[in-house]
Design a protein around this motif. Structure first.
Motif, mmCIF file in Angstrom:
data_model
loop_
_atom_site.group_PDB
_atom_site.id
_atom_site.type_symbol
_atom_site.label_atom_id
_atom_site.label_comp_id
_atom_site.label_asym_id
_atom_site.label_seq_id
_atom_site.Cartn_x
_atom_site.Cartn_y
_atom_site.Cartn_z
ATOM 1 N N ARG A 37 -2.504 -0.407 -3.745
ATOM 2 C CA ARG A 37 -2.774 0.734 -3.432
ATOM 3 C C ARG A 37 -2.995 1.364 -4.709
ATOM 4 N NH1 ARG A 37 -0.207 5.536 0.529
ATOM 5 N NH2 ARG A 37 -1.397 7.456 -0.265
ATOM 6 N N GLN B 16 -7.386 4.561 7.645
ATOM 7 C CA GLN B 16 -8.263 5.605 7.330
ATOM 8 C C GLN B 16 -9.264 5.588 6.118
ATOM 9 O OE1 GLN B 16 -4.793 8.510 6.759
ATOM 10 N NE2 GLN B 16 -4.416 8.379 8.813
ATOM 11 N N ASN B 17 -8.717 4.656 5.318
ATOM 12 C CA ASN B 17 -9.728 4.471 4.072
ATOM 13 C C ASN B 17 -10.793 3.217 4.199
ATOM 14 O OD1 ASN B 17 -8.615 6.541 1.807
ATOM 15 N ND2 ASN B 17 -6.874 5.692 3.115
ATOM 16 N N MET C 233 1.084 -1.198 0.042
ATOM 17 C CA MET C 233 0.106 -0.105 -0.127
ATOM 18 C C MET C 233 0.878 1.376 0.055
ATOM 19 S SD MET C 233 -3.403 -0.836 0.139
ATOM 20 C CE MET C 233 -4.232 -2.331 0.455
ATOM 21 N N ARG C 234 2.160 1.123 -0.467
ATOM 22 C CA ARG C 234 2.988 2.207 -0.392
ATOM 23 C C ARG C 234 2.566 3.253 -1.798
ATOM 24 N NH1 ARG C 234 6.590 -1.605 1.875
ATOM 25 N NH2 ARG C 234 8.076 -0.444 3.436
ATOM 26 N N SER C 235 2.688 4.443 -1.571
ATOM 27 C CA SER C 235 2.320 5.436 -2.750
ATOM 28 C C SER C 235 3.776 5.363 -3.722
ATOM 29 C CB SER C 235 2.345 6.647 -2.055
ATOM 30 O OG SER C 235 3.426 7.362 -1.436
ATOM 31 N N CYS D 76 3.642 -1.151 -4.221
ATOM 32 C CA CYS D 76 2.714 -0.156 -4.401
ATOM 33 C C CYS D 76 1.363 -0.548 -4.949
ATOM 34 C CB CYS D 76 3.152 1.164 -5.256
ATOM 35 S SG CYS D 76 4.781 1.588 -4.633
ATOM 36 N N GLU E 77 -7.063 3.001 -5.637
ATOM 37 C CA GLU E 77 -7.060 4.201 -6.054
ATOM 38 C C GLU E 77 -7.294 4.756 -7.562
ATOM 39 O OE1 GLU E 77 -3.600 6.516 -4.563
ATOM 40 O OE2 GLU E 77 -4.342 6.436 -2.592
ATOM 41 N N GLU F 104 -1.869 2.579 8.543
ATOM 42 C CA GLU F 104 -2.770 3.909 8.808
ATOM 43 C C GLU F 104 -3.564 4.108 7.486
ATOM 44 O OE1 GLU F 104 0.437 6.707 9.818
ATOM 45 O OE2 GLU F 104 0.281 6.052 11.756
ATOM 46 N N TYR F 105 -3.174 3.820 6.459
ATOM 47 C CA TYR F 105 -3.782 4.091 5.339
ATOM 48 C C TYR F 105 -4.839 3.296 5.151
ATOM 49 C CZ TYR F 105 -4.950 4.048 0.227
ATOM 50 O OH TYR F 105 -5.673 4.187 -1.002
ATOM 51 N N GLU G 91 2.855 3.193 7.908
ATOM 52 C CA GLU G 91 1.882 4.205 7.189
ATOM 53 C C GLU G 91 0.974 3.408 6.372
ATOM 54 O OE1 GLU G 91 5.435 4.106 7.183
ATOM 55 O OE2 GLU G 91 5.719 6.145 8.225
ATOM 56 N N GLU G 92 1.327 2.125 5.969
ATOM 57 C CA GLU G 92 0.505 1.406 5.265
ATOM 58 C C GLU G 92 -0.681 1.199 5.993
ATOM 59 O OE1 GLU G 92 2.401 -1.360 2.006
ATOM 60 O OE2 GLU G 92 3.795 -1.301 3.704
#
Length: 254
Positions: free
Chosen positions: A119, A147-148, A103-105, A116, A123, A143-144, A140-141
């Motif tokens: 993600r 949050q989503n 899920m990294r940007s 990535c 998206e 958390e993404y 961070e992944e």
């Protein structure tokens, strides 16, 4: 540590597939009565983006002919086959079995990296997404995902609630055609050690087979990737071959 050499994974899966009887007793299907075509290997480009475009172009004719494409790999950025599916099937669902969030940007400057790709699917392709077997990712992944509201079932979730419960929730949520992507590192390395990025405490082969058999009626595209045959004596490719054959049989029965 990231172990390479997945480029020969597809051929090793082929080699081991010849060890099995054509009759699949679980699904009561004899594969000699199923129309199967091996389109061979696809030459890849030097750049990731160019390779992904080649895969999508190659897959177009199969989708257009009403076939179910099966892609063997290779590293997991090849999930881009789902992007071609989006153009052929309205509102496709995407289910991935994987140890890693992916899920990294971006990863090391590459947006189409295997780290990535999930993600990117969420998206840019479809919100009807679920992953099973997750047990690794950057903070961070996670958390993404929170949050989503991304539907993620960890390997611990499967252990405590059962794989059937996860699959039922996913089917109730997606309700329609599904692309199924299997990264072999979703499976515990005790069963499948020859991987690019092995991760302990994973799913069992029967968990994966259950996902395949339950989703088979809705699957319109399938891949199985990340086998790096140099790192064992053939066990992982053998298991991969069996799972592919189970998918073909389950699909034919449905």
């Amino acid at each position: 540590m990231f172990q390479e050499r997945q480029q020969v994974g597809a051929q090793e899966i082929r080699n081991h597939s010849y060890n099995f009887e054509t009759y699949n007793s679980l699904f009561d299907i004899d594969l000699k009565n199923v129309s199967i075509h091996d389109a061979g290997d696809l030459e890849v480009a030097r750049q990731v983006d160019d390779t992904l475009e080649l895969i999508q172009a190659h897959a177009r004719k199969f989708f257009n002919d009403g076939k179910i494409p099966i892609m063997l790999g290779g590293e997991h950025s090849s999930r881009c086959l789902c992007k071609r599916l989006q153009k052929e099937v309205p509102r496709p669902g995407f289910v991935v079995l994987d140890a890693h969030m992916d899920m990294r940007s971006e990863y090391e400057g590459e947006q189409n990296s295997h780290a990535c790709i999930s993600r990117h699917v969420i998206e840019n392709i479809t919100k009807k997404y679920a992953s099973i077997g997750i047990r690794s990712g950057a903070k961070e992944e996670y958390e993404y995902v929170r949050q989503n509201g991304v539907k993620v079932y960890s390997a611990e979730d499967v252990l405590s609630s059962g794989i059937e419960s996860a699959v039922k929730e996913i089917r109730d949520s997606i309700k329609g055609p599904v692309y199924l992507s299997i990264d072999m590192d979703a499976i515990d390395p005790a069963y499948a050690p020859a991987l690019g990025t092995p991760e302990p405490y994973g799913l069992t082969p029967r968990d994966v087979r259950t996902v395949i058999s339950c989703l088979a009626p809705d699957i319109v595209g399938f891949d199985l990737v990340e086998i790096a045959p140099a790192y064992d004596s053939g066990n992982t490719a053998l298991l991969g071959a069996k799972l592919v054959r189970d998918f073909i049989a389950a699909s034919a029965r449905s």
